[in-house]
Design a protein around this motif. Structure first.
Motif, short mmCIF file in Angstrom:
data_model
loop_
_atom_site.label_atom_id
_atom_site.label_comp_id
_atom_site.label_asym_id
_atom_site.label_seq_id
_atom_site.Cartn_x
_atom_site.Cartn_y
_atom_site.Cartn_z
N ASP A 143 0.83 -1.20 0.00
CA ASP A 143 0.00 0.00 0.00
C ASP A 143 0.87 1.25 0.00
N LEU A 144 1.70 1.38 -1.01
CA LEU A 144 2.71 2.45 -1.02
C LEU A 144 2.14 3.82 -1.33
N GLY A 351 2.60 1.30 3.82
CA GLY A 351 3.81 1.84 3.23
C GLY A 351 3.80 3.35 3.05
N GLY A 352 2.60 3.96 2.95
CA GLY A 352 2.58 5.41 2.82
C GLY A 352 1.41 5.97 2.04
N ASN A 353 0.35 5.22 1.89
CA ASN A 353 -0.79 5.62 1.07
C ASN A 353 -1.42 6.94 1.49
N ARG A 354 -2.18 7.52 0.58
CA ARG A 354 -2.80 8.83 0.83
C ARG A 354 -4.01 8.75 1.75
N GLU A 355 -4.54 7.56 2.00
CA GLU A 355 -5.77 7.43 2.78
C GLU A 355 -5.53 7.50 4.28
N GLY A 356 -4.29 7.40 4.69
CA GLY A 356 -3.99 7.50 6.11
C GLY A 356 -3.99 6.15 6.81
#
Length: 432
Positions: A143-144, A351-356
């Motif tokens: 989930d980058l 990993g760093g996704n925009r969804e938090g």
């Protein structure tokens, strides 16, 4: 219906179908302003394993006439070998991709640095092949996405002395916006061009539009994995071997029910595993089967019902998943209960996704859940030898050497579990 209206409709459906939990503020999406390059310049270069002693080099050019050629050798600027490959491209509503090249190079020596150049020009890249024997280290992050947290995760992984990157789904978070596949490719190129990245699909790779577009076209076009080399008919599930480990990548979003193509392939693949040659047996897919977070509860139940008996009978050691934007590690578990012959399940979809992050966990904590934490980061799995592996979890909030969670895992290869379950595996594969 106009294409723009169709796209808007399905983006709305996708947004409203997510689990209901409050997401905290996230870091901003990265700025990808880049100087213009020549149309033949290789972009988004990444490598993957492609069968025994071979690598697949993938890249994109704006020039549709550019050659799918890779020159390579063991000395900088001296290319003693040339390989020719294949290319593809795709269109998606108003977007047309560049020319996507896939070229297999090899045979290659194990644990060796190679220098290579794509398309007969452009910059020189450097890769290192995995070792043939233990120890071997895998970096794991799912989930980058493309946020500041993604960059932090990649920076941490770059400090890790790993041999192969394992990614259990949700790569670019393009979500229909195809240019984001291009920016993701540029973002990960420094790491993905130097060590093999082995990926499987997540829900954000679907991008299907009924009556207009089948799912996973962008993913399959750009991230070709060794499915053909492993006897699979789909890029959505495959297997590979590296330094004493047999690793199976499954698809959470393609048919997995009994007698489906994926199920039948998994049966056949497990039957071919030689635990004398590959004492470690690992499995990756996107949606976790064991999850005590409130996010995405029960989404993996049907796949678990269909496939967990196969994994259990084969004495799978470790299962790695993503999807839930938090970290969790279990004891050995099977059929919802602690079981010394079950697999250790690790969720690492942060990993760093925009969804938090997914911060809400269910209480009380299940008996099978050992450690859980809502933080961005990555994991490292070092297979030290045929019987012992060291797993560590690294938060982005800390320096990379700091381990928030760590454990030694003993393989089932020499345990009574394997002997006891050999008959059970034969019964599953061959019937009563």
């Amino acid at each position: 219906m106009e294409p723009k209206l169709v796209l808007a409709l399905f983006l709305l459906i996708s947004a409203t179908a997510t689990s209901e939990y409050t997401r905290p503020p996230t870091r901003k999406t990265l700025d990808f302003s880049r100087p213009s390059k020549s149309s033949s310049h290789p972009q988004q270069v990444h490598i993957s394993l492609a069968g025994d002693k071979h690598m697949r080099v993938s890249w994109v050019t704006d020039d549709k006439s550019a050659a799918s050629m890779v020159e390579y050798g063991t000395s900088p600027g001296r290319y003693s070998n040339i390989a020719l490959g294949e290319s593809t491209w795709y269109s998606y509503l108003f977007y047309s991709s560049g020319k996507i090249h896939h070229t297999v190079i090899g045979p290659l020596e194990d644990n060796t640095v190679y220098y290579y150049r794509c398309g007969g020009g452009g910059p020189e890249y450097k890769l290192k092949t995995p070792p043939a024997q233990f120890p071997v280290t895998f970096a794991v992050a799912g989930d980058l996405g493309q946020t500041g947290w993604t960059q932090s995760t990649l920076d941490h992984i770059e400090q890790c002395k790993y041999d192969v990157h394992l990614l259990p789904g949700d790569l670019s978070y393009a979500d229909y916006m195809q240019h984001l596949w291009d920016t993701f490719g540029e973002l990960v190129e420094p790491l993905a061009s130097a060590r093999p990245w082995m990926v499987t699909q997540g829900n954000h790779e679907r991008e299907s539009i009924p009556f207009l577009k089948d799912g996973f076209e962008s993913y399959n076009s750009r991230w070709k994995m060794p499915f053909e080399e492993s006897g699979s008919s789909s890029n959505l599930y495959y297997s590979f071997e590296v330094a004493g480990a047999h690793i199976i990548m499954l698809g959470s979003y393609t048919d997995y029910y009994e007698y489906s193509d994926q199920y039948n392939w998994l049966e056949a693949d497990l039957a071919k595993v030689d635990r004398n040659k590959t004492p470690w047996l690992l499995v990756l897919f996107h949606v976790p089967w064991y999850n005590s977070n409130e996010a995405h509860q029960n989404e993996g139940d049907k796949m678990m019902e269909a496939m967990e008996p196969l994994l259990y009978a084969a004495s799978v050691d470790i299962v790695l998943a993503g999807h839930v934007h938090a970290y969790e590690r279990t004891e050995r578990v099977n059929n919802g209960k602690l079981d010394p012959c079950g697999a250790v399940h690790i969720t690492i979809g942060d990993g760093g996704n925009r969804e938090g992050l997914a911060r809400k966990y269910k209480n009380p904590q299940p008996a099978w859940s050992v450690f859980r934490e809502a933080s961005f980061g990555h994991g490292e799995l070092k297979l030290a030898n045929s019987t012992h592996a060291y797993w560590s979890w690294h938060r982005n909030d800390d320096d990379e050497p700091v381990r928030s969670d760590q454990v030694w895992i003993t393989s089932l290869v020499n345990s009574e579990c394997v002997a006891e379950k050999k008959h059970g595996m034969r019964k599953i594969l061959m019937g009563p």
